[in-house]
Design a protein around this motif. Structure first.
Motif, PDB file in Angstrom:
ATOM      1  N   ALA A 171     -10.697   3.208   0.564  1.00 41.65           N
ATOM      2  CA  ALA A 171      -9.612   3.432  -0.408  1.00 41.65           C
ATOM      3  C   ALA A 171      -9.256   2.420  -1.179  1.00 41.65           C
ATOM      4  CB  ALA A 171      -8.361   3.888   0.391  1.00 41.65           C
ATOM      5  N   ILE A 172      -9.373   1.127  -0.585  1.00 41.02           N
ATOM      6  CA  ILE A 172      -9.143  -0.268  -1.546  1.00 41.02           C
ATOM      7  C   ILE A 172     -10.294  -1.099  -1.567  1.00 41.02           C
ATOM      8  CG2 ILE A 172      -7.696  -2.271  -1.542  1.00 41.02           C
ATOM      9  CD1 ILE A 172      -6.087   0.567  -2.262  1.00 41.02           C
ATOM     10  N   MET A 173     -10.663  -1.574  -0.493  1.00 41.81           N
ATOM     11  CA  MET A 173     -11.628  -2.591  -0.449  1.00 41.81           C
ATOM     12  C   MET A 173     -12.904  -2.418  -1.314  1.00 41.81           C
ATOM     13  SD  MET A 173      -9.678  -4.391   1.320  1.00 41.81           S
ATOM     14  CE  MET A 173     -10.485  -6.006   1.811  1.00 41.81           C
ATOM     15  N   GLU A 174     -13.510  -1.308  -1.436  1.00 40.13           N
ATOM     16  CA  GLU A 174     -14.662  -1.252  -2.138  1.00 40.13           C
ATOM     17  C   GLU A 174     -14.506  -0.853  -3.504  1.00 40.13           C
ATOM     18  OE1 GLU A 174     -17.349   1.591  -0.105  1.00 40.13           O
ATOM     19  OE2 GLU A 174     -17.297   0.695   1.777  1.00 40.13           O
ATOM     20  N   LYS A 175     -13.159  -0.874  -3.877  1.00 48.54           N
ATOM     21  CA  LYS A 175     -12.943  -0.319  -5.449  1.00 48.54           C
ATOM     22  C   LYS A 175     -12.123  -1.699  -6.015  1.00 48.54           C
ATOM     23  CE  LYS A 175     -12.339   4.341  -4.029  1.00 48.54           C
ATOM     24  NZ  LYS A 175     -11.608   5.556  -4.157  1.00 48.54           N
TER      25      LYS A 175
END
Length: 350
Positions: free
Chosen positions: A252-256
């Motif tokens: 949800a967050i880290m890869e974006k």
């Protein structure tokens, strides 16, 4: 920065029973004394953050059925800091919920998120690293994750690829993240070790509250701002939480995120996912055996993990590479190489 602005969020909703017969779905490993030190993994997690986060700024997110257990093990924690998920929706929704809850009280908070069931050997170094990361995120849009320096080609962890040529100007121990990698096969893990810029993903995150609530796209928790810390909070969470997407914070967050950094660290870390990992982290005798209990005697045995803490005299002879563990009326004797089949043996997979 004043310590009052630092908050600790502990994720304690897991229902795994990897350390059966000690742990079960009714009492997962975070609530048991895995190490035989008189404290549960949850209690040890809180303890290692002393001096970094004030006791009044500690939060635990857990399943509703474990709330009383959390309260019993952490009696000094305010009961309204134990946040209950009505159902499992992975890590992103639970972190979003507690982040909005913290923001409702202090919009300038700095947050560290930690699992509840890991161990750390060098607590002093752990505190130093966490303090450095909190200082880094306090007045920036950065998101920092800890990367454990690998000691062997592990296939049970995800990996973080760091750009070691891109040090942060504000802290030379912190680097930009190139990519996150899923749990690899053995050959890929060996390549990661050789390249020396891959680190185990420990699932420990540091950010300020403004950064993380802006990164999330979960509007449900923003809409609940007027009812946080009121009698209606749990009722509304029970109603709306199941609508959240079942997704991890990594996806949800880290890869974006754009401002994503990793701090490589080495303080003797393990997620204690297996009996084998417990053996690896425990003090061993000359024959590679680890004994956790009051009265254990081993003869002609090697590479075994013995966990018998209920004051029984235990004598083991002639075993090589075995688990011996007991809890109440259950005794387990199993090859370490076969431990993945323990649930099948015990009926815990039903």
């Amino acid at each position: 920065m004043a310590k009052i602005q630092n908050h600790l969020v502990i994720m304690a909703g897991g229902v795994g029973s990897r350390f059966w017969p000690m742990s079960t779905s009714e009492r997962p490993k975070q609530f048991i004394d895995v190490l035989g030190v008189g404290k549960s993994l949850l209690q040890l997690t809180v303890e290692r953050f002393k001096g970094i986060v004030d006791a009044d700024n500690v939060w635990v997110v857990t399943n509703q059925k474990y709330a009383d257990t959390v309260s019993q093990q952490l009696p000094d924690m305010p009961r309204d800091h134990i946040l209950c998920e009505p159902c499992r929706r992975n890590t992103a929704p639970c972190i979003a919920y507690v982040s909005w809850r913290i923001k409702s009280q202090n919009p300038k908070s700095n947050i560290v998120v930690s699992p509840s069931d890991h161990i750390v050997i060098d607590v002093q170094e752990f505190r130093r690293v966490i303090s450095e990361c909190l200082a880094f995120t306090a007045d920036s849009d950065a998101i920092v994750t800890l990367g454990m320096k690998p000691t062997h080609p592990e296939t049970g962890y995800g990996y973080i690829q760091a750009d070691l040529s891109s040090k942060s100007l504000r802290n030379k121990e912190i680097f930009r993240v190139d990519s996150f990698r899923e749990k690899p096969d053995l050959e890929t893990a060996k390549k990661y070790i050789q390249e020396k810029n891959y680190y185990w993903n420990a699932g420990i995150f540091i950010w300020n509250v403004s950064t993380i609530v802006n990164a999330f796209r979960i509007k449900i928790f923003e809409s609940l701002l007027p009812i946080y810390n009121t009698e209606r909070e749990q009722e509304e969470i029970n109603r709306l939480f199941p609508e959240c997407e079942n997704i991890s914070v990594d996806y949800a967050i880290m890869e974006k995120a754009e401002e994503i950094f990793v701090c490589p660290a080495n303080f003797g870390w393990s997620d204690l996912g297996t009996w084998g990992s417990l053996l690896q982290q425990s003090k061993k005798d000359l024959y590679g055996n680890a004994s956790i209990g009051q009265d254990i005697q081993l003869f002609e045995s090697r590479n075994c993990i013995i966990h018998t803490t209920q004051e029984k005299k235990v004598v083991v002879q002639g075993l090589d590479g075995y688990i011996v563990a007991e809890n109440d009326d259950t005794l387990l004797i199993c090859k370490l190489s076969e431990e993945q089949r323990i649930k099948q043996f015990s009926g815990q997979d039903k």
